[in-house]
Design a protein around this motif. Structure first.
Motif, short mmCIF file in Angstrom:
data_model
loop_
_atom_site.label_atom_id
_atom_site.label_comp_id
_atom_site.label_asym_id
_atom_site.label_seq_id
_atom_site.Cartn_x
_atom_site.Cartn_y
_atom_site.Cartn_z
N ARG A 1 -2.44 2.48 -23.54
CA ARG A 1 -3.34 2.90 -24.54
C ARG A 1 -2.99 1.28 -25.64
NH1 ARG A 1 -2.52 8.61 -27.83
NH2 ARG A 1 -2.90 9.84 -25.92
N VAL A 2 -4.33 1.01 -26.31
CA VAL A 2 -4.24 -0.17 -27.19
C VAL A 2 -4.88 0.04 -28.71
CG1 VAL A 2 -4.54 -1.63 -25.16
CG2 VAL A 2 -6.63 -0.81 -26.27
N THR A 3 -4.31 -0.54 -29.46
CA THR A 3 -4.69 -0.32 -30.90
C THR A 3 -5.07 -1.57 -31.36
OG1 THR A 3 -2.33 -0.68 -31.63
CG2 THR A 3 -3.07 1.57 -31.15
N LEU A 4 -5.74 -1.45 -32.72
CA LEU A 4 -6.33 -2.55 -33.58
C LEU A 4 -5.43 -2.98 -34.32
CD1 LEU A 4 -10.00 -1.59 -34.02
CD2 LEU A 4 -9.42 -3.26 -32.26
N PRO A 5 -5.24 -4.06 -34.90
CA PRO A 5 -4.45 -4.33 -36.43
C PRO A 5 -4.57 -3.48 -37.35
CG PRO A 5 -5.62 -6.48 -35.29
CD PRO A 5 -6.31 -5.39 -34.54
N GLU A 6 -3.66 -3.28 -38.13
CA GLU A 6 -3.66 -2.29 -39.33
C GLU A 6 -4.52 -3.34 -40.59
OE1 GLU A 6 0.21 -0.85 -40.42
OE2 GLU A 6 0.39 0.19 -38.53
N GLY A 7 -4.85 -2.25 -41.46
CA GLY A 7 -5.76 -2.99 -42.78
C GLY A 7 -6.85 -3.24 -42.68
N ARG A 8 -7.75 -2.91 -41.66
CA ARG A 8 -9.04 -3.11 -41.61
C ARG A 8 -9.85 -1.86 -42.22
NH1 ARG A 8 -11.19 -6.36 -37.52
NH2 ARG A 8 -9.60 -7.28 -36.21
N VAL A 9 -10.79 -2.47 -43.05
CA VAL A 9 -11.59 -1.58 -43.87
C VAL A 9 -13.11 -1.21 -43.41
CG1 VAL A 9 -12.58 -1.04 -46.47
CG2 VAL A 9 -10.20 -2.46 -46.01
N ALA B 1 -12.47 3.19 -11.57
CA ALA B 1 -12.31 2.54 -10.30
C ALA B 1 -12.96 1.11 -10.28
CB ALA B 1 -12.40 3.22 -9.26
N ASP B 2 -12.61 0.20 -11.02
CA ASP B 2 -13.21 -1.20 -11.30
C ASP B 2 -12.14 -2.14 -10.87
OD1 ASP B 2 -14.58 -3.70 -11.69
OD2 ASP B 2 -15.64 -2.89 -13.54
N GLY B 3 -12.23 -2.66 -9.68
CA GLY B 3 -10.80 -3.64 -9.41
C GLY B 3 -10.91 -4.75 -10.24
N ALA B 4 -12.16 -4.93 -10.57
CA ALA B 4 -12.12 -6.50 -11.54
C ALA B 4 -11.65 -6.22 -13.03
CB ALA B 4 -13.72 -7.05 -11.40
N CYS B 5 -11.84 -5.24 -13.40
CA CYS B 5 -11.30 -5.00 -14.92
C CYS B 5 -9.96 -4.26 -14.98
CB CYS B 5 -12.40 -4.14 -15.56
SG CYS B 5 -13.89 -5.26 -15.70
N ARG B 6 -9.40 -4.18 -16.17
CA ARG B 6 -8.07 -3.70 -16.47
C ARG B 6 -8.51 -2.48 -17.25
NH1 ARG B 6 -4.60 -7.32 -19.26
NH2 ARG B 6 -6.26 -8.39 -19.71
N PRO B 7 -8.34 -1.34 -16.98
CA PRO B 7 -8.80 -0.15 -17.94
C PRO B 7 -7.80 0.09 -19.00
CG PRO B 7 -8.11 0.72 -15.75
CD PRO B 7 -8.19 -0.71 -15.69
N CYS B 8 -8.11 0.56 -20.07
CA CYS B 8 -7.21 0.70 -21.18
C CYS B 8 -8.21 1.62 -22.21
CB CYS B 8 -6.64 -0.54 -21.91
SG CYS B 8 -7.91 -1.37 -22.69
N LEU B 9 -7.09 2.54 -22.82
CA LEU B 9 -7.84 3.56 -23.99
C LEU B 9 -7.67 3.05 -25.18
CD1 LEU B 9 -9.00 6.41 -23.86
CD2 LEU B 9 -6.78 7.16 -24.46
N LEU B 10 -8.77 2.96 -25.98
CA LEU B 10 -8.69 2.43 -27.37
C LEU B 10 -8.55 3.56 -28.20
CD1 LEU B 10 -8.95 -0.03 -29.54
CD2 LEU B 10 -11.32 0.46 -29.57
N PHE B 11 -7.23 3.83 -28.48
CA PHE B 11 -6.53 5.10 -29.18
C PHE B 11 -5.22 4.95 -29.68
CE2 PHE B 11 -6.23 9.91 -29.79
CZ PHE B 11 -7.42 10.08 -30.52
N PRO B 12 -5.08 5.23 -30.81
CA PRO B 12 -3.77 5.27 -31.26
C PRO B 12 -2.74 6.36 -30.39
CG PRO B 12 -4.90 6.42 -33.12
CD PRO B 12 -5.71 5.81 -31.89
N GLY B 13 -1.43 6.02 -30.48
CA GLY B 13 -0.72 6.88 -30.02
C GLY B 13 0.69 6.42 -29.49
N GLU B 14 1.52 7.15 -28.96
CA GLU B 14 2.81 6.66 -28.57
C GLU B 14 2.70 5.78 -27.40
OE1 GLU B 14 7.18 8.63 -27.00
OE2 GLU B 14 5.56 9.94 -27.62
N GLY B 15 3.51 4.64 -27.63
CA GLY B 15 3.49 3.47 -26.71
C GLY B 15 2.07 2.61 -26.64
N ALA B 16 1.41 2.85 -27.60
CA ALA B 16 -0.06 1.96 -27.77
C ALA B 16 0.70 0.67 -28.30
CB ALA B 16 -0.84 2.62 -28.74
N ARG B 17 -0.12 -0.38 -27.48
CA ARG B 17 0.32 -1.64 -27.68
C ARG B 17 -0.90 -2.33 -28.49
NH1 ARG B 17 1.01 -4.24 -21.98
NH2 ARG B 17 1.42 -6.06 -23.09
N PRO B 18 -0.63 -3.52 -29.01
CA PRO B 18 -1.51 -4.24 -29.91
C PRO B 18 -2.78 -4.89 -28.68
CG PRO B 18 0.53 -4.85 -30.75
CD PRO B 18 0.66 -4.18 -29.28
N LEU B 19 -3.90 -4.56 -29.00
CA LEU B 19 -5.07 -5.13 -28.15
C LEU B 19 -5.00 -6.60 -27.70
CD1 LEU B 19 -7.34 -4.54 -26.40
CD2 LEU B 19 -8.88 -4.79 -28.32
#
Length: 203
Positions: free
Chosen positions: A128-136, A72-90
């Motif tokens: 949910r948000v995800t990182l770009p693919e291809g990172r090592v 509950a931090d009104g100044a920030c937008r909470p999101c979950l860094l985790f892959p899954g259905e509906g996840a959008r690129p960060l």
């Protein structure tokens, strides 16, 4: 008799990582939720992230009863860094709104991280948000469990550099690299090469 440990980084005093840990500011607030099984892990990278970031918090547990208050931090937008259905690129989510993000990062094996989501419905309900693919991963001790799998610290660094481009956060990786190199030297090159061919877990 156990060797004396640094109370901050929890490494043996002879291998204390604190001189390598930066103290970096970020607009993004980072909330690391660590499964208890990770606390004693030699590569506790979530702890390194929490120590190196001024705007980060590490919580340990399975069920977080105060999660609503943490989110509950009104100044920030909470999101979950985790892959899954509906996840959008960060990058897409970060660019959509000028408000900073509250990045919630579960820490554990994939199975344990999914359990955290299962027993904390507030987490599963977050966008949910995800990182770009291809990172090592730089985690050279064992083979990654799947392509693009990163340790928790590496994922946090990558996420912050996307959300706050062009600011760099790779200084957070210095103690991580030193920790890995120290373990490789301790086990010996032959053992390292043998273990490197085995399957692995994210950290």
């Amino acid at each position: 008799m156990p060797r004396p440990s640094c109370p901050r980084c929890q490494r043996p005093e002879s291998h204390c990582l604190c001189p390598l840990i930066p103290h970096l500011a970020s607009r993004t607030r980072v909330l690391l939720l660590q499964h208890p099984s990770e606390v004693g892990h030699a590569l506790n990278t979530a702890r390194l992230a929490a120590l190196g970031l001024a705007n980060a918090e590490l919580r340990v547990g399975e069920r977080f009863d105060d999660l609503d208050a943490l989110l509950a931090d009104g100044a920030c937008r909470p999101c979950l860094l985790f892959p899954g259905e509906g996840a959008r690129p960060l990058a897409e989510v970060a660019a959509a709104d000028p408000r900073p993000l509250l990045l919630v990062v579960p820490d554990g094996t994939w199975r344990k991280a999914r359990k955290l989501l299962h027993v904390n419905p507030e987490l599963a309900a977050l966008p949910r948000v995800t990182l770009p693919e291809g990172r090592v991963s730089r985690y050279r001790l064992r083979k990654a469990p799947m392509p693009g799998a990163l340790s928790t610290l590496e994922a946090v660094v990558a996420a912050l550099e996307i959300a706050e481009s062009p600011t760099r956060f790779d200084a957070l990786l210095r103690p991580f690299e030193a920790l890995i190199q120290g373990q490789i030297e301790a086990m010996g090159e032959e053992t390292f090469r043998r273990n490197h061919d085995k399957a692995e877990r994210p950290g």
